[in-house]
Write a protein that holds these residues in place. Structure first.
Motif, PDB file in Angstrom:
ATOM      1  N   SER A  73       8.790 -30.616  37.911  1.00 28.25           N
ATOM      2  CA  SER A  73       7.666 -30.662  36.744  1.00 28.25           C
ATOM      3  C   SER A  73       8.343 -30.853  35.678  1.00 28.25           C
ATOM      4  CB  SER A  73       7.929 -29.084  36.668  1.00 28.25           C
ATOM      5  OG  SER A  73       7.024 -28.542  38.691  1.00 28.25           O
ATOM      6  N   ASP A  91       6.458 -32.668  32.979  1.00 31.70           N
ATOM      7  CA  ASP A  91       5.288 -32.488  32.012  1.00 31.70           C
ATOM      8  C   ASP A  91       5.881 -34.026  30.536  1.00 31.70           C
ATOM      9  OD1 ASP A  91       4.687 -30.154  32.701  1.00 31.70           O
ATOM     10  OD2 ASP A  91       6.438 -29.164  32.135  1.00 31.70           O
ATOM     11  N   GLU A 120       4.288 -36.769  31.279  1.00 27.64           N
ATOM     12  CA  GLU A 120       2.989 -35.819  30.435  1.00 27.64           C
ATOM     13  C   GLU A 120       2.431 -36.332  28.779  1.00 27.64           C
ATOM     14  OE1 GLU A 120      -0.690 -32.109  29.822  1.00 27.64           O
ATOM     15  OE2 GLU A 120       1.484 -32.105  30.806  1.00 27.64           O
TER      16      GLU A 120
END
Length: 255
Positions: free
Chosen positions: A180, A184, A187
């Motif tokens: 994750s 992130d 992103e």
């Protein structure tokens, strides 16, 4: 007188003889009666002795039977307890085996469901990666505007990175927090790259050209926020649309 006296003496003698004879007969009869009563008493005593012996035998037999009944009761109780313990052990073992089988079936069903989820996720991850590869090869074959297309390629990389890390996080749940973080970080990089892409498209890579373009629409933009004196909002930009547009663009790049 002599004859009378003699007759009286004879009569008295006869009477005394009769009394003695009566007493002798009564004594004989009484002796026989007493002997008969003694015989009967002896017989009754013997009967009572026999009855007492029978009663003692019966009591002994009853006591023996009670002991046998008590032993039988203890034997039946011990057998019953042993049987109940065996039944409880069998029931517990059966219940444990049943629970293990149910858990095994649930685990199998869960693993099958997880496997189906892995398959679907993997299929869509592969499809997304194939679409990414098709778009990437298309841009690489026709690199007419490299400055813009490099930004597009950087944004396109979000599809395989997201799909692969999501699939790996689904399969390896212990590594999901670290995966994750990768998503992130990329992103955030994609957001920055998208803003760079807009600058490349609108200003052909020239930041000043983008500021001039935004200055033409400064009336529709809200003034930038205050941030430790670096950005000042309010009436400062009312007479300078270009400064307002530059501050807004800098705020967008900063955030």
């Amino acid at each position: 007188m002599g004859a009378l006296t003699k007759g009286l003496n004879v009569m008295a003698l006869l009477a005394l003889t009769a009394v003695v004879a009566f007493l002798a007969v009564f004594q004989i009869h009484s002796s026989a009666k007493i002997a008969h009563l003694n015989n009967e008493l002896s017989t009754q005593m013997k009967s009572m002795h026999d009855l007492q012996s029978s009663l003692n035998q019966m009591q002994s037999l009853v006591h023996h039977e009670e002991n046998e009944i008590g032993g039988l009761r203890n034997f039946v109780g011990s057998k019953f307890n042993f049987t109940m313990q065996n039944i409880d052990a069998i029931v517990n073992e059966t219940q444990t085996t049943l629970n293990e089988e149910v858990q095994k079936v649930n685990d199998d069903v869960s693993s099958q469901n997880n496997f189906i989820a892995y398959e679907f996720a993997g299929i869509f991850a592969v499809l997304g990666t194939l679409v990414f590869l098709w778009h990437t090869t298309s841009h690489l074959r026709d690199m007419n505007e490299p400055f813009v297309q490099r930004k597009i390629l950087a944004i396109l990389w979000m599809c395989p990175i997201y799909s692969v890390t999501s699939w790996l996080g689904l399969v390896f749940t212990s590594a999901e927090p670290y995966l994750s973080m990768i998503k992130d970080f990329y992103e955030a990089y994609c957001i920055y790259t998208f803003l760079s892409f807009l600058i490349a498209v609108l200003g052909r890579g020239d930041r000043n050209a983008v500021i001039d373009l935004l200055a033409g629409h400064a009336d529709h933009m809200k003034p930038p926020l205050r941030l430790c004196g670096l950005l000042d909002g309010g009436k400062k930009y009312d007479d300078d649309p270009r400064a307002k547009a530059e501050a807004v663009l800098f705020q967008c790049q900063l955030f």
